[in-house]
Each structure stands twice: as C-alpha cells, then as structure tokens.
Design an enzyme around this catalytic site. Structure first.
Site, PDB file in Angstrom:
ATOM      1  N   CYS A   1      -4.324 104.432  35.112  1.00  0.00           N
ATOM      2  CA  CYS A   1      -4.999 105.111  33.786  1.00  0.00           C
ATOM      3  C   CYS A   1      -6.425 105.395  34.413  1.00  0.00           C
ATOM      4  CB  CYS A   1      -4.925 104.256  32.641  1.00  0.00           C
ATOM      5  SG  CYS A   1      -6.088 104.681  31.362  1.00  0.00           S
TER       6      CYS A   1
ATOM      7  N   ASP B   1       2.277 112.011  72.100  1.00  0.00           N
ATOM      8  CA  ASP B   1       2.947 111.604  70.780  1.00  0.00           C
ATOM      9  C   ASP B   1       2.417 110.257  70.462  1.00  0.00           C
ATOM     10  OD1 ASP B   1       5.570 112.155  69.305  1.00  0.00           O
ATOM     11  OD2 ASP B   1       5.505 110.139  69.735  1.00  0.00           O
TER      12      ASP B   1
ATOM     13  N   SER C   1      -7.029 114.677  62.280  1.00  0.00           N
ATOM     14  CA  SER C   1      -7.461 115.895  62.588  1.00  0.00           C
ATOM     15  C   SER C   1      -9.181 115.813  62.899  1.00  0.00           C
ATOM     16  CB  SER C   1      -7.139 116.937  62.051  1.00  0.00           C
ATOM     17  OG  SER C   1      -7.291 116.954  60.441  1.00  0.00           O
TER      18      SER C   1
ATOM     19  N   HIS D   1      -8.116 107.825  50.299  1.00  0.00           N
ATOM     20  CA  HIS D   1      -7.776 109.010  49.608  1.00  0.00           C
ATOM     21  C   HIS D   1      -6.519 108.390  48.625  1.00  0.00           C
ATOM     22  CE1 HIS D   1      -8.733 111.946  53.098  1.00  0.00           C
ATOM     23  NE2 HIS D   1      -9.792 111.521  52.284  1.00  0.00           N
TER      24      HIS D   1
ATOM     25  N   CYS E   1      -1.806 106.416  28.802  1.00  0.00           N
ATOM     26  CA  CYS E   1      -1.738 104.997  29.200  1.00  0.00           C
ATOM     27  C   CYS E   1      -1.121 104.154  27.933  1.00  0.00           C
ATOM     28  CB  CYS E   1      -3.142 104.519  29.573  1.00  0.00           C
ATOM     29  SG  CYS E   1      -3.542 102.921  29.797  1.00  0.00           S
TER      30      CYS E   1
HETATM   31 ZN    ZN Z   1      -5.778 102.892  30.013  1.00  0.00          ZN
END
Ligand code: ZN
Length: 253
Positions: free
Chosen positions: A134, A242, A201, A126, A159
């Site tokens: 950019c 934990d 999860s 992610h 940019c």
């Molecule tokens: Zn750029």
C-alpha cells in the site's frame, strides 16, 4: 585487464575471493537470463513497445492503475516458472560461508532469496515484484488475492486496511529510490574490499554509481558481464563471458 577465457576467468575470481575479507556483489538482469527472466529494460524486449507507466500517472489515474496491474500479471505469467540459476546459488553460498556481506541487486525477481540468500543480506534497489505494498500505509499485500479480486472486478486494488492505492512493490519510473535500501547499499559498498558487479549493464543510475563508490573507497572492482559496460575502464578486472559458467565453481558448497 579483460579476461575472456573461461578457465582463466574462474581462476582469477577464485584467487580474489580467497583473499577477500568482505565481498559485496552487485547484480543486474544478466544474472537472471539463464533463469528465463526477460530483461524488460532491454531494447529488443517486447515490453519496450509499451511506454512505461510513470509513478505520477499511477497515483493520479485509476485507469492507469488498472493498466499497470494488467501488464504486471501478464509479465508474471511469462516468467512464473523461473528459478534461481548458477549465479544466484554461487552468491548465496558466498553469503552462507561468511565471505559476502551483502548482495545489492537491481533485479525485482526475488531469485536471490529463492536461492537461499537470507532476506536481510539482499538489498533491493528497485524493489521486489513478488508482492505488493500500500502506497499510503506501507502494508504488504499478496499478489494471489489481488489477482483474484482484479480478475473478478477489473478494478485496481485498494488497501484493505486504509483504502490507499496498492502497487507492486517495485520502483517505477518517476518513483523515488527506496531510502533505506540506498543507505544500506552505501554502507556495505564503502566497507567492501572486493566488489563484484555481475550482469549489470551499469547504465541505470543511481544504482550504477555503487561500483565506482567501492573503488573510491579502496575495494577491488571486478565487472562480470556478457557485454562491455561503460565502467570497464575503471575496473581492476573485467571478466567477459557467460555469468553462469564463470560462477559455476562457486555454486556448489
Ligand atoms: Zn494501506
């Protein structure tokens, strides 16, 4: 098998890691909770009162880009002091001693790298929230200078090289998954003999498909999480408790 006793969980894990030759860790928000990083996807997170800004809107609407950057800096202030926890150090050690070949993560907090895991061993599904890119030319931009300009002008950054829109290097809702990271994660997963899903999860797809992929290719699947996950029944072993406590014995070299 579901293990909830701490000593037993540590012993089971130790045995599996000892006999593994190629371990892959897969991590989610739960590994960073003891670091104080808010899980902004969780239901009770104050961040869920905002409707996420979808990628298409970010691209098409300059006001949405400004809003996205305002939220980004506010969120950064919330966890600016976060450092790696015991789980991060444990995995960095397993990489350092040659046990773990990769850490695949759903997190964007950069804490695996901060704990000493080499950048090339961390696969971020992610993206990473500690810098920006950019969207036109791919150039990396640092948050410090973006923030300085943003606070001075209130305008979303463009940019400096090509004029394209600059966005936090995370994957937003509606944004395509990073192809290179997905392919690397696939290769590492199918070659692993022990797959540890930690603090996830296991509901966000396609990321959550990796544990089952590992299992299909013969790996032992261990799920380590504070709560139940939808894949618990598919795992060879579930360690519930934990995360920092369970991984603590591995956190010191
Ligand atoms: Zn750029």
């Amino acid at each position: 098998m579901i293990v909830t006793d701490l000593c037993e969980a540590r012993a089971e894990l130790k045995g599996l890691i000892r006999s593994s030759r190629r371990l892959v860790a897969f991590t989610g928000a739960g590994i960073s909770t003891e670091s104080g990083v808010p899980d902004f996807r969780s239901k009770d997170s104050s961040w869920m009162r905002y409707k996420p800004i979808e990628f298409g809107l970010f691209m098409s609407d300059a006001l949405m880009r400004e809003e996205a950057w305002r939220r980004k800096f506010a969120l950064d202030d919330l966890y600016s002091g976060a450092g790696p926890g015991r789980g991060h150090y444990a995995l960095a050690n397993l990489v350092a001693c040659g046990k773990a070949s990769a850490i695949i993560t759903q997190n964007i907090d950069n804490l695996h790298q901060a704990s000493g895991a080499p950048e090339e061993r961390v696969i971020e599904l992610h993206g990473n929230g500690s810098y920006a890119r950019c969207l036109s030319c791919g150039a990396r931009h640092e948050l410090l200078s973006i923030r300085r300009d943003f606070e001075a002008t209130g305008a979303a950054p463009d940019c400096s090289l090509c004029g394209g829109p600059v966005k936090s290097a995370t994957i937003s809702f509606g944004q395509p998954m990073p192809q290179d990271a997905m392919e690397r994660a696939y290769r590492e997963t199918v070659r692993s003999d022990l797959f540890l899903a930690i603090g996830s999860s296991l509901v966000v797809y396609p990321a959550a498909s990796f544990p089952l992929l590992a299992r299909e290719h013969g790996a032992t699947l261990v799920i380590l999480n504070g709560e139940e996950t939808p894949l618990d029944a598919d795992a060879d072993l579930v360690l519930r408790g934990d995360i920092g406590d369970i991984l603590e014995p591995f956190a010191t070299p």
